[in-house]
Motif scaffolding. Structure first.
Motif, mmCIF file in Angstrom:
data_model
loop_
_atom_site.group_PDB
_atom_site.id
_atom_site.type_symbol
_atom_site.label_atom_id
_atom_site.label_comp_id
_atom_site.label_asym_id
_atom_site.label_seq_id
_atom_site.Cartn_x
_atom_site.Cartn_y
_atom_site.Cartn_z
ATOM 1 N N ASP A 136 93.005 28.708 61.753
ATOM 2 C CA ASP A 136 91.694 28.254 61.281
ATOM 3 C C ASP A 136 91.593 28.389 59.758
ATOM 4 O O ASP A 136 91.039 27.511 59.080
ATOM 5 N N MET A 137 92.158 29.463 59.212
ATOM 6 C CA MET A 137 92.101 29.701 57.768
ATOM 7 C C MET A 137 92.775 28.574 56.987
ATOM 8 O O MET A 137 92.316 28.199 55.906
ATOM 9 N N VAL A 138 93.867 28.036 57.522
ATOM 10 C CA VAL A 138 94.591 26.970 56.808
ATOM 11 C C VAL A 138 94.116 25.571 57.192
ATOM 12 O O VAL A 138 94.720 24.579 56.801
ATOM 13 N N GLY A 139 93.030 25.488 57.973
ATOM 14 C CA GLY A 139 92.409 24.196 58.231
ATOM 15 C C GLY A 139 92.907 23.443 59.442
ATOM 16 O O GLY A 139 92.760 22.214 59.495
ATOM 17 N N ILE A 140 93.474 24.139 60.431
ATOM 18 C CA ILE A 140 93.895 23.484 61.678
ATOM 19 C C ILE A 140 92.702 23.459 62.629
ATOM 20 O O ILE A 140 92.145 24.513 62.960
ATOM 21 N N PRO A 141 92.271 22.282 63.097
ATOM 22 C CA PRO A 141 91.119 22.224 64.007
ATOM 23 C C PRO A 141 91.498 22.572 65.446
ATOM 24 O O PRO A 141 92.663 22.488 65.827
ATOM 25 N N VAL A 143 91.842 25.333 67.299
ATOM 26 C CA VAL A 143 93.017 26.202 67.291
ATOM 27 C C VAL A 143 93.394 26.721 68.668
ATOM 28 O O VAL A 143 94.581 26.915 68.966
ATOM 29 N N ARG A 144 92.432 26.960 69.530
ATOM 30 C CA ARG A 144 92.772 27.520 70.853
ATOM 31 C C ARG A 144 93.585 26.539 71.685
ATOM 32 O O ARG A 144 94.521 26.936 72.381
ATOM 33 N N ARG A 145 93.252 25.268 71.608
ATOM 34 C CA ARG A 145 94.021 24.272 72.348
ATOM 35 C C ARG A 145 95.365 24.014 71.682
ATOM 36 O O ARG A 145 96.403 23.915 72.352
ATOM 37 N N ARG A 146 95.382 23.940 70.359
ATOM 38 C CA ARG A 146 96.592 23.544 69.648
ATOM 39 C C ARG A 146 97.577 24.705 69.483
ATOM 40 O O ARG A 146 98.714 24.492 69.074
ATOM 41 N N PHE A 147 97.152 25.888 69.808
ATOM 42 C CA PHE A 147 98.029 27.066 69.780
ATOM 43 C C PHE A 147 99.283 26.840 70.624
ATOM 44 O O PHE A 147 100.372 27.314 70.287
ATOM 45 N N ASP A 148 99.152 26.114 71.736
ATOM 46 C CA ASP A 148 100.269 25.925 72.667
ATOM 47 C C ASP A 148 100.987 24.586 72.484
ATOM 48 O O ASP A 148 101.789 24.185 73.346
ATOM 49 N N LEU A 149 100.729 23.899 71.369
ATOM 50 C CA LEU A 149 101.425 22.644 71.107
ATOM 51 C C LEU A 149 102.722 22.902 70.336
ATOM 52 O O LEU A 149 102.929 23.962 69.760
ATOM 53 N N TYR A 150 103.599 21.892 70.327
ATOM 54 C CA TYR A 150 104.897 21.977 69.641
ATOM 55 C C TYR A 150 104.807 21.300 68.268
ATOM 56 O O TYR A 150 103.907 20.490 68.028
ATOM 57 N N PRO A 151 105.730 21.610 67.367
ATOM 58 C CA PRO A 151 105.658 21.052 66.015
ATOM 59 C C PRO A 151 105.541 19.532 65.950
ATOM 60 O O PRO A 151 104.836 18.999 65.088
ATOM 61 N N HIS A 152 106.226 18.818 66.877
ATOM 62 C CA HIS A 152 106.192 17.355 66.805
ATOM 63 C C HIS A 152 104.813 16.786 67.135
ATOM 64 O O HIS A 152 104.558 15.593 66.909
ATOM 65 N N GLU A 153 103.916 17.625 67.651
ATOM 66 C CA GLU A 153 102.575 17.171 68.004
ATOM 67 C C GLU A 153 101.585 17.340 66.843
ATOM 68 O O GLU A 153 100.384 17.131 67.016
ATOM 69 N N PHE A 154 102.106 17.717 65.684
ATOM 70 C CA PHE A 154 101.284 17.866 64.485
ATOM 71 C C PHE A 154 101.775 16.892 63.412
ATOM 72 O O PHE A 154 102.945 16.523 63.387
ATOM 73 N N SER A 155 100.878 16.496 62.509
ATOM 74 C CA SER A 155 101.265 15.638 61.391
ATOM 75 C C SER A 155 102.042 16.451 60.367
ATOM 76 O O SER A 155 102.096 17.682 60.426
ATOM 77 N N GLY A 156 102.648 15.750 59.384
ATOM 78 C CA GLY A 156 103.404 16.443 58.347
ATOM 79 C C GLY A 156 102.549 17.418 57.556
ATOM 80 O O GLY A 156 102.962 18.540 57.264
ATOM 81 N N GLY A 157 101.334 16.972 57.202
ATOM 82 C CA GLY A 157 100.443 17.858 56.461
ATOM 83 C C GLY A 157 100.028 19.071 57.273
ATOM 84 O O GLY A 157 99.930 20.188 56.748
ATOM 85 N N GLN A 158 99.786 18.877 58.579
ATOM 86 C CA GLN A 158 99.419 20.004 59.431
ATOM 87 C C GLN A 158 100.592 20.962 59.617
ATOM 88 O O GLN A 158 100.392 22.184 59.670
ATOM 89 N N CYS A 159 101.810 20.433 59.698
ATOM 90 C CA CYS A 159 102.983 21.306 59.792
ATOM 91 C C CYS A 159 103.112 22.173 58.542
ATOM 92 O O CYS A 159 103.476 23.351 58.626
ATOM 93 N N GLN A 160 102.819 21.592 57.372
ATOM 94 C CA GLN A 160 102.871 22.395 56.157
ATOM 95 C C GLN A 160 101.794 23.476 56.177
ATOM 96 O O GLN A 160 102.035 24.612 55.748
ATOM 97 N N ARG A 161 100.630 23.152 56.688
ATOM 98 C CA ARG A 161 99.571 24.157 56.833
ATOM 99 C C ARG A 161 100.003 25.271 57.785
ATOM 100 O O ARG A 161 99.723 26.457 57.553
ATOM 101 N N LEU A 162 100.688 24.898 58.845
ATOM 102 C CA LEU A 162 101.170 25.895 59.804
ATOM 103 C C LEU A 162 102.238 26.792 59.188
ATOM 104 O O LEU A 162 102.301 27.996 59.477
ATOM 105 N N MET A 163 103.082 26.217 58.325
ATOM 106 C CA MET A 163 104.067 27.039 57.613
ATOM 107 C C MET A 163 103.366 28.045 56.705
ATOM 108 O O MET A 163 103.794 29.194 56.573
#
Length: 338
Positions: A136-141, A143-163
């Motif tokens: 949530d701090m890095v701007g991922i909407p 979060v409870r649902r997306r916690f169990d998703l895999y990297p390919h299910e996120f955009s490039g910008g969201q992957c950078q936020r996750l890093m």
């Protein structure tokens, strides 16, 4: 840097060689607690290698010498257990291509939770709740649902936020961002830069921002070091160096900034390319490309010396102070405003 400022990182005489070929030639650099420092220069100048060497992340064929102290503790040559405690904990690094850093077969939640387990001892529900908070701090909407998703299910910008979220898991004192916006479009780049600025303000961590984008550096950093051919050639505060670049190479980088307003015109490129480290020219490495070079420039390697409070320069024939043109100042201002 003022002697009264508490140093977080002290790098002295850092040298790196690959198979006997020297690529870093004695880097001296201090980072203060909470400070934001930019490293700029063309590809191949040694920006990333400096920090990969400092953190012990280079391959075994690399030969590293010098001293890297983090809060007074020597890092180079330290036992593996000590290195693992510092890396990801006190110092974290994010890279320009998150797709190569995230594990494609593990969920995002598991990867962040693993970092929390290693560096903060959190497990189970506690790790999950903290991972939600970081996402949530890095701007991922959502979060409870997306916690169990895999990297390919996120955009490039969201992957950078996750890093960035994974890097924050260890509550680092220093975050090293290695060209984190290179593979992103302009809108997402701006969002990531804003995120880095806000996170630094919120957490108080120091930041090293490695980039070739002077406009981005001006937004994120307080101080900037210009690197060329494995050496720092100019250093100063962003305000001073951008207003009055003294090294011909620094001036060339500013002259090559495109204008987004006004009539179309040719850019002023720096002639030639960064030299092959196996065949560095005698004297100043930039002299074959420098319009101000004199005979002495090809004979003597200029040392990096202080030219004022917080300013260092390595040049035999620097650009005269305040010689930058109004047109170039306009392009710099445009870059800083982006």
């Amino acid at each position: 840097m003022s002697a009264t400022v508490t140093r977080l990182v002290e790098i002295r005489g850092l040298k790196v060689a690959f198979d006997g070929v020297q690529v870093l030639h004695g880097i001296d650099l201090d980072i203060a607690k909470g400070e934001a420092v930019g490293l700029v220069g063309e590809s191949g100048c040694g920006k990333s290698v400096t920090w990969l060497a400092a953190l012990g992340l280079l391959p075994g064929k690399a030969s590293v010498a010098g001293s890297v102290k983090i809060q007074g503790q020597e890092f180079l040559g330290a036992p593996r257990a000590a290195l693992e405690q510092i890396r990801g904990g006190r110092v974290a690094m994010i890279f320009q291509d998150p797709s190569s850093s995230l594990n494609p077969v593990l969920t995002i939640g598991r990867q962040i939770a693993e970092a929390l387990s290693i560096h903060r001892g959190l497990r189970g529900e506690a790790a999950k709740v903290e991972a939600w908070r970081l996402m949530d701090m890095v701007g991922i909407p959502d979060v409870r649902r997306r916690f169990d998703l895999y990297p390919h299910e996120f955009s490039g910008g969201q992957c950078q936020r996750l890093m960035i979220a994974m890097a924050l898991a260890g509550e680092p004192d220093l975050l090293i961002a290695d060209e984190p916006t290179t593979a992103l479009d302009a809108t997402i780049q701006a969002q990531i830069l804003d995120l880095l600025i806000s996170l630094r303000a919120e957490t108080g961590m120091a930041t090293v921002f490695i980039s070739h984008d002077l406009g981005a550096v001006s937004q994120v950093c307080e101080r900037v070091c210009v690197m060329y051919a494995g050496r720092i050639v100019e250093e100063g505060t962003v305000a001073e160096l951008f207003a009055d670049p003294r090294h011909p190479y620094t001036r060339g980088l500013f002259d090559a900034i495109p204008s987004i307003d006004g009539p179309r015109q040719r850019l002023i490129p720096i002639a030639g390319t960064v030299p092959d480290p196996r065949r560095l020219p005698k004297g100043c490495s930039f002299s074959p490309r420098c319009s101000r070079a004199a005979e002495a420039c090809g004979q003597e390697l200029p040392p990096l010396v202080s030219i004022g409070r917080g300013r260092r320069l390595a040049c035999c024939r620097p650009v005269p102070s305040a010689a930058i043109t109004a047109e170039t100042r306009c392009r710099i201002a445009e870059g800083m405003a982006r």
